[in-house]
Design an enzyme around this catalytic site. Structure first.
Site, PDB file in Angstrom:
ATOM      1  N   LYS A 120      31.365  37.261  41.571  1.00 22.60           N
ATOM      2  CA  LYS A 120      31.960  36.615  41.322  1.00 22.60           C
ATOM      3  C   LYS A 120      32.072  35.875  42.757  1.00 22.60           C
ATOM      4  O   LYS A 120      32.015  36.483  43.636  1.00 22.60           O
ATOM      5  CB  LYS A 120      33.334  36.888  41.064  1.00 22.60           C
ATOM      6  CG  LYS A 120      34.165  35.582  40.946  1.00 22.60           C
ATOM      7  CD  LYS A 120      35.826  36.177  40.274  1.00 22.60           C
ATOM      8  CE  LYS A 120      36.706  35.015  40.276  1.00 22.60           C
ATOM      9  NZ  LYS A 120      38.262  35.579  40.005  1.00 22.60           N
ATOM     10  N   SER A 146      40.172  32.149  36.520  1.00 24.62           N
ATOM     11  CA  SER A 146      38.730  32.070  37.262  1.00 24.62           C
ATOM     12  C   SER A 146      37.672  32.341  37.730  1.00 24.62           C
ATOM     13  O   SER A 146      36.495  31.820  38.073  1.00 24.62           O
ATOM     14  CB  SER A 146      39.641  31.990  38.560  1.00 24.62           C
ATOM     15  OG  SER A 146      39.925  33.572  39.453  1.00 24.62           O
ATOM     16  N   SER A 203      42.118  36.532  35.505  1.00 22.10           N
ATOM     17  CA  SER A 203      41.080  35.492  35.583  1.00 22.10           C
ATOM     18  C   SER A 203      39.609  35.693  35.301  1.00 22.10           C
ATOM     19  O   SER A 203      38.700  36.177  34.693  1.00 22.10           O
ATOM     20  CB  SER A 203      40.676  35.592  37.123  1.00 22.10           C
ATOM     21  OG  SER A 203      41.670  34.894  37.218  1.00 22.10           O
TER      22      SER A 203
HETATM   23  N1  GLN Z   1      45.041  31.834  36.729  1.00 25.54           N
HETATM   24  C1  GLN Z   1      45.801  33.037  36.908  1.00 25.54           C
HETATM   25  C2  GLN Z   1      46.110  31.505  38.626  1.00 25.54           C
HETATM   26  O1  GLN Z   1      45.436  30.994  38.442  1.00 25.54           O
HETATM   27  C3  GLN Z   1      45.563  34.090  36.633  1.00 25.54           C
HETATM   28  C4  GLN Z   1      43.903  33.630  37.856  1.00 25.54           C
HETATM   29  C5  GLN Z   1      43.379  35.444  39.077  1.00 25.54           C
HETATM   30  O2  GLN Z   1      43.219  35.495  37.863  1.00 25.54           O
HETATM   31  N2  GLN Z   1      42.290  34.480  39.524  1.00 25.54           N
HETATM   32  O3  GLN Z   1      46.867  32.696  39.111  1.00 25.54           O
END
Ligand code: GLN
Length: 466
Positions: free
Chosen positions: A74, A149, A173
Site C-alpha cells: 500500500k 482505504s 482499511s
Molecule cells: N474508513 C476509515 C477511515 O476513513 C478507516 C480507514 C483506515 O483504516 N485507514 O478512517
C-alpha cells in the site's frame, strides 16, 4: 483456497517456473490493468531480485518459503529509494529515505515487492476514491468501488496481480476492502506488527497486516512481519502462528455476536439474513452461540472519528512544505504553509484536519477529545468483559455492498457511518479477520487481544462449516 505461497514455492524449487518469469508476468498484468490499483511499479527492483533468486535456484541452493514470492505494498509505506505518495499531491514526488520494518522483514525473507498500491489518501476513506490516481475499481464489478482505504491492495490480490499485499488498517482499511473484493484480510492485534515506516494516521489504532487469498498465506506473512521492533514502542514479541496441529473435527468454540449490530437499521436486509443464516448453521454444528449486546454501538463511530481526526491533524501537522514533499511558492512563510497545505491535501483530508484541530482546540478538547478517550476506555472494557464469556465474536464487515463509484465523498457522514462494524475492534486493539464467506461482503472474526492464531483457526473452522 490452498496456500498460493506454498504452491508457487514448489513451482520455483522444481523449476516449473522461473522467478523472473513469475515477476514479469505479474508486472505486465499490473501495468495493463484498468482498475487504478497501481501508483508506482517497482519493475527494476523486482526484476533484479528475481534474477538473484533464479541464480540461487540454478546453483541448487535452498530457498525459503517466501523467497521469490511477489507482493504489493500500500502506498503509505516507505521503501527506501522508491516513491511513497500516500496517494496525495503533497507527496507525489516524495522518495522514501528508509524502509518500513514490515516491508524490510519480507524483503529479508526473500519476498519481492512489485508495486506501490493505490489507496485513500493518508488512509482517509472507505472507498479508495480519495486519491489523485483515480478511483480504484472493484475486482468483481468495475462500476463499484474497491473499498478502502487499502482498495488497490485488495483488488490486486483478488485479480491475482500480487500473491499477497501489505495494507494498513486504522479503522477497517484492510478488512473492508478484503470483504468488498472477496479475499482475506487481517488486522492483527495492535502492536503485533511494527508501524515503523507506515505513515501515521491514527497512531493509537494504526495496524499493519496482510491481504491474501488463503488463511494459510495470511499466517505465513504474519509470521514474517510480526515481532518487537526497537523503532516502535507498542510492539511485542509473539509466538509464530501455527495452524498445522489444528484439527477442525476436534475443536469446540464458544462464539458471540452483537444483536445490536444486527438490529441496526442501516444494515442491508440481505447481509442481515445471510449473517443470521451463518449463525444458524454454526448452531446446527453444535457451536454454542450467545447474543451479546453493545448498548453504545452508535457511539463507536463518533468515538472513532473524534480520535481519528484529532490524531491525524497532529500527525499531518509535519507536512507544511518545509521537510517533506511539495512546497508552494509564496511571499511569506505563513502564506507558504497555507498554500502548500491547501494544494497538497485532498478535500477529505482537509475536512479531517480541520475537524481534528477543532476536537483538540482549547475550550473543546475536554468536551470532545477527552470524552472520546474516556469512551474508548469503556469500549475496551466492554470487549474485555465479553471475551470472558465467549472466545470468538462474529459480525458483518460492512452494513452494505460496495457502492457505485462517484457518490461516497459527497456524503462524508454516510461514509463514516459505513465503518460501524470495523472501527470498534480497532478501538479495542483486537485481532480481526475478514473471511470472504457468509455474506456478500464477508464475515468478520474477532478474538481477544493477542489471540490472532485463534482468529485464523476459527476461520478455518467456519469455512469447513459453511
Ligand atoms: N474508513 C476509515 C477511515 O476513513 C478507516 C480507514 C483506515 O483504516 N485507514 O478512517
Amino acid at each position: 483456497m490452498a496456500s498460493q505461497i506454498t504452491q508457487l514455492h514448489e513451482k520455483l524449487v522444481s523449476k516449473e517456473i522461473s522467478c523472473t518469469q513469475l515477476v514479469q508476468e505479474k508486472l505486465d498484468a499490473l501495468a495493463k490493468n484498468q482498475y487504478h490499483s497501481v501508483n508506482f511499479l517497482l519493475s527494476d527492483l523486482a526484476l533484479e531480485k528475481a534474477k538473484a533468486v533464479d541464480a540461487k535456484i540454478a546453483k541448487g541452493e535452498k530457498i525459503g518459503l517466501l523467497e521469490g514470492i511477489p507482493f504489493g505494498v500500500k502506498d503509505v509505506f516507505l521503501l527506501q529509494g522508491q516513491h511513497a505518495s500516500a496517494s496525495s499531491n503533497f507527496l507525489k514526488n516524495y522518495i522514501s529515505p528508509y524502509t518500513a520494518t514490515a516491508i524490510q522483514k519480507l524483503i529479508d525473507a526473500g519476498a519481492i515487492p512489485l508495486v506501490k498500491e493505490n489507496a485513500d489518501s493518508f488512509g482517509h476513506g472507505s472507498t479508495s476514491e480519495n486519491t489523485i490516481f483515480g478511483a480504484v475499481k472493484n475486482a468483481h464489478n468495475e462500476e463499484l468501488v474497491g473499498g478502502g482505504s487499502s482498495g488497490g491492495s485488495a483488488v490486486n490480490v483478488a485479480k491475482g496481480y500480487t500473491v499477497f499485499s501489505i495494507g494498513g488498517d486504522t479503522g477497517g482499511s484492510i478488512r473492508q476492502p478484503a470483504g468488498f473484493n472477496k479475499v482475506y484480510g487481517l488486522k492483527p492485534t495492535y502492536g503485533r506488527v511494527s508501524r515503523y515506516g507506515l505513515m501515521a494516521y491514527t497512531s493509537s489504532t494504526d495496524c499493519v497486516g496482510p491481504i491474501a487469498s488463503s488463511i494459510e498465506d495470511i499466517a505465513i506473512v504474519m509470521n514474517a512481519i510480526s515481532g518487537k521492533d526497537y523503532h516502535d514502542q507498542t510492539t511485542y514479541e509473539s509466538a509464530p502462528i501455527d495452524l498445522s496441529e489444528f484439527n477442525i473435527q476436534h475443536s469446540t468454540f464458544n462464539i458471540g455476536y452483537y444483536s445490536d449490530f444486527i438490529d441496526n437499521k442501516g444494515l442491508d436486509a440481505n447481509i442481515k439474513k445471510d449473517f443470521l443464516a451463518v449463525i444458524e448453521k454454526l448452531k446446527a454444528k453444535g457451536v454454542t452461540v450467545k447474543a451479546l449486546s453493545f448498548k453504545n454501538a452508535d457511539t463507536l463511530v463518533s468515538t472513532y472519528y473524534a480520535l481519528a481526526m484529532a490524531e491525524t491533524a497532529s500527525n499531518l501537522a509535519r507536512l507544511d512544505g518545509s521537510m517533506y514533499g511539495e512546497r508552494a511558492n509564496a511571499d511569506s512563510l505563513k502564506e507558504s504553509y497555507a498554500l502548500t497545505r491547501s494544494e497538497g491535501f485532498t478535500e477529505e483530508s482537509k475536512r479531517r484536519i480541520v475537524g481534528g484541530n477543532q476536537v483538540l482546540s482549547q475550550g473543546h478538547a475536554d468536551e470532545i477529545y477527552l470524552k472520546a478517550r474516556a469512551l474508548r476506555a469503556q469500549i475496551m472494557d466492554h470487549f474485555n468483559k465479553d471475551f470472558k464469556e465467549v472466545s470468538v465474536i462474529l459480525s458483518p464487515v460492512s452494513p452494505a455492498s460496495p457502492p457505485k463509484i462517484g457518490g461516497s465523498l459527497k456524503d462524508p457522514l454516510a461514509m463514516y457511518l459505513s465503518d460501524i462494524y470495523t472501527i470498534g475492534f480497532s478501538l479495542g486493539e483486537l485481532p480481526t479477520l475478514t473471511a470472504p464467506v457468509g455474506t456478500a461482503t464477508g464475515i468478520q472474526i474477532t478474538t481477544a487481544k493477542k489471540q490472532d492464531e485463534l482468529t485464523l483457526k476459527f476461520a478455518k473452522f467456519l469455512i469447513a462449516a459453511l
